[in-house]
Design a protein around this motif. Sequence first.
Motif, PDB file in Angstrom:
ATOM      1  N   VAL A 165       0.840  -1.195   0.000  1.00  0.00           N
ATOM      2  CA  VAL A 165       0.000   0.000   0.000  1.00  0.00           C
ATOM      3  C   VAL A 165       0.879   1.251   0.000  1.00  0.00           C
ATOM      4  CG1 VAL A 165      -1.655   1.336   1.352  1.00  0.00           C
ATOM      5  CG2 VAL A 165      -1.964  -1.130   1.089  1.00  0.00           C
ATOM      6  N   ARG A 166       1.933   1.257   0.831  1.00  0.00           N
ATOM      7  CA  ARG A 166       2.805   2.428   0.913  1.00  0.00           C
ATOM      8  C   ARG A 166       3.621   2.610  -0.375  1.00  0.00           C
ATOM      9  NH1 ARG A 166       2.801   3.960   6.599  1.00  0.00           N
ATOM     10  NH2 ARG A 166       4.283   5.616   6.088  1.00  0.00           N
ATOM     11  N   ALA A 167       3.876   1.518  -1.083  1.00  0.00           N
ATOM     12  CA  ALA A 167       4.694   1.598  -2.295  1.00  0.00           C
ATOM     13  C   ALA A 167       3.920   2.126  -3.490  1.00  0.00           C
ATOM     14  CB  ALA A 167       5.264   0.216  -2.617  1.00  0.00           C
ATOM     15  N   ARG A 168       2.598   2.005  -3.451  1.00  0.00           N
ATOM     16  CA  ARG A 168       1.780   2.318  -4.619  1.00  0.00           C
ATOM     17  C   ARG A 168       1.934   3.763  -5.105  1.00  0.00           C
ATOM     18  NH1 ARG A 168      -3.229   0.289  -2.913  1.00  0.00           N
ATOM     19  NH2 ARG A 168      -2.267  -1.753  -3.214  1.00  0.00           N
ATOM     20  N   PRO A 169       1.931   4.776  -4.223  1.00  0.00           N
ATOM     21  CA  PRO A 169       2.063   6.154  -4.727  1.00  0.00           C
ATOM     22  C   PRO A 169       3.372   6.416  -5.460  1.00  0.00           C
ATOM     23  CG  PRO A 169       1.265   6.137  -2.460  1.00  0.00           C
ATOM     24  CD  PRO A 169       1.693   4.749  -2.764  1.00  0.00           C
ATOM     25  N   PHE A 170       4.384   5.599  -5.190  1.00  0.00           N
ATOM     26  CA  PHE A 170       5.681   5.779  -5.839  1.00  0.00           C
ATOM     27  C   PHE A 170       5.836   4.869  -7.062  1.00  0.00           C
ATOM     28  CE2 PHE A 170       6.101   6.523  -1.258  1.00  0.00           C
ATOM     29  CZ  PHE A 170       6.576   7.833  -1.247  1.00  0.00           C
ATOM     30  N   SER A 171       4.787   4.102  -7.383  1.00  0.00           N
ATOM     31  CA  SER A 171       4.854   3.090  -8.451  1.00  0.00           C
ATOM     32  C   SER A 171       5.990   2.107  -8.200  1.00  0.00           C
ATOM     33  CB  SER A 171       5.032   3.747  -9.825  1.00  0.00           C
ATOM     34  OG  SER A 171       3.951   4.601 -10.112  1.00  0.00           O
TER      35      SER A 171
END
Length: 322
Positions: free
Chosen positions: A189-195
Amino acid sequence: MVPIDIAVGVLVDSRGRVLIARRRPDTPGAGFWEFPGGKREPDESIETCLSRELAEEIGVTNLRSRPLIRFTHDRGPRPVRLHVARIDQWTGEAAGREGQAVRWCDRDALSGVELLPATDVILAALSLPPVYLITPPVGRTREARESWFSALDRALRHQGTPDTPPMLRLRQPQLEDDDYAALARDVLVRARPFSARVLLDRSAALVERLNAHGLHWSARRAQRADDRPIGRDRWFAVSTHDSDELAHAETLGADFATLSPVARTASHPEARPLGWPAFEAYRGERALSVYALGGLGPTDLAPALDHYAQGVAGIREFWPGS
């Protein structure tokens, strides 16, 4: 049979597209698409060969390039050694100067193109970032976990490039499987905004259940396997420490590997470092990307590339506050 040395150029435009050319009917591999380049002449450097071939084939000059990967393969009519460079700046309008068709192509669309054998190795190297981030142990207290996730956000924000998103190995050997899976969900979930792409250490089943981006195995676990454990739609990586382990990773069909320790590390002070000459010798001309790992930091990226690494991997030097 001695491999033929081929210089290959991967032109990447401002939109992240790559230039591909179609083999002419009178050439080996006719009809297949490839990255432009050609055979090195006697006493010619790879850099000179690349400049000459691209000027002749597609009319571009004044190349600004960097090494991407060097590897040998025998998937065609005879063995070849490919010296592949990524090119981000050039002079001239790329066009087929020898009667071949050329076109710019989004990387996501390349799966529908009939490419020459071994182009998958080049595409993997092109898609991998220069830094492979490995996580330190997560704390058990609430404050420690909050600090760990804040550091994760900062690390992901500063890794990757505009066209190669960050890549992360979630390494937590101290956690039981259920706790690891719970942490993996939060990390994804935390990685998603950074692709950012997240590789898990445990099983292919967990990767697929959580829709993670890939699987990373230890050298010991890889040595017990005979086949690639996960589909080609996800990344598969292996930790290695010598040329035999790298050879087995290649046999398994790994997309990339880490090779360590290149330098002395605080976590394993007893381990004898390889140094750059041994790293390059072990890495050899294997058809997979290899990250240098062990006692390295951001300032080691340039020497890593000079010794045919994909880049550098690590924990301490890339994890804020570690």
